[in-house]
Scaffold this active site. Structure first.
Site, mmCIF file in Angstrom:
data_model
loop_
_atom_site.group_PDB
_atom_site.id
_atom_site.type_symbol
_atom_site.label_atom_id
_atom_site.label_comp_id
_atom_site.label_asym_id
_atom_site.label_seq_id
_atom_site.Cartn_x
_atom_site.Cartn_y
_atom_site.Cartn_z
ATOM 1 N N CYS A 1 -1.659 11.257 11.492
ATOM 2 C CA CYS A 1 -0.555 12.067 10.957
ATOM 3 C C CYS A 1 -0.647 13.550 11.340
ATOM 4 O O CYS A 1 0.382 14.217 11.473
ATOM 5 C CB CYS A 1 -0.463 11.922 9.443
ATOM 6 S SG CYS A 1 -2.009 12.193 8.589
ATOM 7 N N SER B 1 -2.370 13.909 0.104
ATOM 8 C CA SER B 1 -2.039 12.489 0.311
ATOM 9 C C SER B 1 -2.540 11.963 1.648
ATOM 10 O O SER B 1 -2.577 10.748 1.846
ATOM 11 C CB SER B 1 -0.533 12.246 0.180
ATOM 12 O OG SER B 1 0.169 12.984 1.139
ATOM 13 N N ARG C 1 -4.674 -10.621 -2.949
ATOM 14 C CA ARG C 1 -4.564 -10.012 -4.287
ATOM 15 C C ARG C 1 -3.122 -9.584 -4.587
ATOM 16 O O ARG C 1 -2.657 -9.665 -5.720
ATOM 17 C CB ARG C 1 -5.495 -8.786 -4.326
ATOM 18 C CG ARG C 1 -5.834 -8.254 -5.680
ATOM 19 C CD ARG C 1 -7.048 -7.300 -5.596
ATOM 20 N NE ARG C 1 -7.197 -6.630 -4.297
ATOM 21 C CZ ARG C 1 -6.672 -5.450 -4.012
ATOM 22 N NH1 ARG C 1 -5.974 -4.785 -4.888
ATOM 23 N NH2 ARG C 1 -6.864 -4.903 -2.817
ATOM 24 N N GLY D 1 0.825 -1.215 0.000
ATOM 25 C CA GLY D 1 0.000 0.000 0.000
ATOM 26 C C GLY D 1 0.857 1.263 0.000
ATOM 27 O O GLY D 1 2.096 1.201 -0.024
ATOM 28 N N ASN E 1 3.650 13.799 6.087
ATOM 29 C CA ASN E 1 2.577 12.996 6.684
ATOM 30 C C ASN E 1 2.695 11.510 6.375
ATOM 31 O O ASN E 1 2.100 10.687 7.062
ATOM 32 C CB ASN E 1 1.194 13.504 6.239
ATOM 33 C CG ASN E 1 1.055 13.667 4.746
ATOM 34 O OD1 ASN E 1 1.808 14.426 4.129
ATOM 35 N ND2 ASN E 1 0.119 12.986 4.143
ATOM 36 N N VAL F 1 1.381 3.690 2.341
ATOM 37 C CA VAL F 1 2.258 3.871 3.508
ATOM 38 C C VAL F 1 3.253 2.715 3.586
ATOM 39 O O VAL F 1 4.427 2.908 3.935
ATOM 40 C CB VAL F 1 1.432 4.016 4.801
ATOM 41 C CG1 VAL F 1 2.341 4.143 6.012
ATOM 42 C CG2 VAL F 1 0.521 5.241 4.717
ATOM 43 N N HIS G 1 2.061 17.682 5.852
ATOM 44 C CA HIS G 1 1.092 18.470 6.617
ATOM 45 C C HIS G 1 1.829 19.612 7.339
ATOM 46 O O HIS G 1 2.969 19.453 7.788
ATOM 47 C CB HIS G 1 0.426 17.609 7.692
ATOM 48 C CG HIS G 1 -0.584 16.631 7.166
ATOM 49 N ND1 HIS G 1 -0.972 16.535 5.853
ATOM 50 C CD2 HIS G 1 -1.323 15.688 7.834
ATOM 51 C CE1 HIS G 1 -1.889 15.585 5.718
ATOM 52 N NE2 HIS G 1 -2.106 15.057 6.898
ATOM 53 N N GLN H 1 -3.500 20.585 5.629
ATOM 54 C CA GLN H 1 -3.225 19.174 5.355
ATOM 55 C C GLN H 1 -3.126 18.874 3.864
ATOM 56 O O GLN H 1 -3.922 19.358 3.060
ATOM 57 C CB GLN H 1 -4.315 18.314 5.992
ATOM 58 C CG GLN H 1 -4.260 18.384 7.497
ATOM 59 C CD GLN H 1 -5.325 17.563 8.186
ATOM 60 O OE1 GLN H 1 -5.914 18.057 9.148
ATOM 61 N NE2 GLN H 1 -5.572 16.345 7.753
HETATM 62 C C1 2RA Z 1 -5.751 13.109 6.626
HETATM 63 N N1 2RA Z 1 -4.842 12.716 8.804
HETATM 64 O O1 2RA Z 1 -4.829 13.902 6.382
HETATM 65 C C2 2RA Z 1 -5.616 12.156 7.737
HETATM 66 C C3 2RA Z 1 -5.046 10.863 7.257
HETATM 67 N N2 2RA Z 1 -4.868 9.934 8.319
HETATM 68 O O2 2RA Z 1 -6.784 13.059 5.981
#
Ligand code: 2RA
Length: 350
Positions: A130, A160, A40, A12, A332, A14, A259, A157
């Protein structure tokens, strides 16, 4: 024998950053590494520290003999599988929201509350969200010296944070407005996006390109967004201040990754800018960039891909005693997700 490390969710978004972090660590305390994903993705090959590994399908027996299992998967998958890993003898370090606020699961940022990793009756340790994580190293360092009492934050934020879908949408919106004179008349950004064939099925509730969107997460009671409540609840738990006064406003901005937050923090004791600078400079996972006269302060475009938290714009609030205002940026996907999870795993065997 060197401990065995497992990574669940290895293919994935992360998980991919996690593999990158594993490949770039200077020291390596682990023996066997197991990469695990959904059936998968099983069978894929991923190279970890020079060795090509085959991704295993998630099943109870893949946790046999594992010492630490890191989970970078959605909440529902963690909720089901982290207890299975723990029952098979692994310590599960979980990056989802499934266990963060459970009383019998520690929520850990190693720089701030490393000692809590020992208190894990269920064999599960949680990694914070995050947004909270992006400010924790800096805030924790100040709290240890001056005693945090009140916290007001606004987040900026990145796309991603909403996953690959968020990144894809931002790029698609950027392509839709590229070279066009939009953003001058209300609604023209929306029109350009619609004219380019982008539908309403966006992870964001408004256009993100050429815009800011005061929303992240899901709707909770009294108009709060889930992300804002996470900042409040997780900050209290990590810092060990159950009655910390917190108010957060979470905003999505057209940044791909990293972020940022503005932090307005009130302490028990007076703290000067010079003292705060010293504390930030002494914290290994914080980088201070604070020379506004020279135009030097952190921005997400300069921080993305880096491990530390960057801090700047440190000021003493003019009208609030014992209060500092500052700006932080943190990747993040790294410290905000994969890196902190890995650091917890490392602390378990360190
Ligand atoms: C966001 N903190 O940035 C959330 C993701 N875990 O949407």
């Amino acid at each position: 024998m060197a401990p065995t490390l497992a990574l669940v969710g290895a293919t994935g978004a992360v998980g991919t950053v996690m593999v990158d972090i594993m490949n770039s660590r200077e020291t390596w305390p682990w023996g066997e590494v197991r990469l695990i994903a959904s059936p998968r993705s099983a069978g894929k090959k991923i190279t970890v520290r020079g060795e090509e590994l085959t991704v295993l399908a998630l099943a109870p027996e893949v946790f046999d003999g594992v010492d630490v299992a890191m989970f970078d998967v959605p909440d529902a998958v963690s909720a089901e599988w982290a207890p299975i890993a723990a029952a098979r003898g692994a310590v599960a370090v979980d990056n989802s929201g499934a266990f963060r606020m459970d009383d019998d699961v520690p929520l850990v940022v190693p720089e701030v509350n490393r000692d809590k990793i020992a208190e894990r009756p269920r064999g599960i340790i949680a990694n914070p969200n995050c947004t909270t994580l992006s400010m924790m190293a800096a805030l924790g360092a100040l709290h240890h010296q001056y005693g945090l009492r009140e916290l007001v934050v606004a987040s900026y934020q990145a796309a991603s944070g909403a996953g690959q879908e968020g990144v894809d949408r931002l790029y698609a919106e950027a392509a839709a407005v590229a070279g066009k004179a939009v953003g001058e008349v209300a609604g023209d950004v929306r029109q350009a996006i619609t004219a380019a064939g982008l539908g309403e099925d966006s992870p964001f509730p408004a256009p993100l390109v050429f815009n800011v969107v005061p929303w992240a997460g899901s709707l909770k009671e009294d108009g709060w967004a889930s992300e804002e409540l996470k900042v409040r609840n997780e900050s209290r738990k990590i810092l060990g201040i159950p009655d910390l006064k917190v108010s957060a406003t979470c905003v999505r901005v057209p940044v791909v990754t990293t972020h940022s937050l503005t932090v307005h923090a009130t302490f028990e004791r007076p703290v000067t800018v010079a003292e705060a600078h010293k504390i930030f400079e002494a914290e290994p996972s914080v980088v201070l960039v604070d020379d506004p006269a020279a135009g030097r302060f952190p921005t997400p475009a300069d921080v993305v891909g880096a491990d530390p938290t960057y801090v700047g714009r440190v000021r003493q609030a003019l009208d609030f005693p014992n209060t500092l205002d500052f700006f932080v940026c943190g990747d993040n996907l790294r410290k905000g997700a994969a890196l902190n999870t890995y650091e917890i795993a490392e602390a378990l065997v360190g």
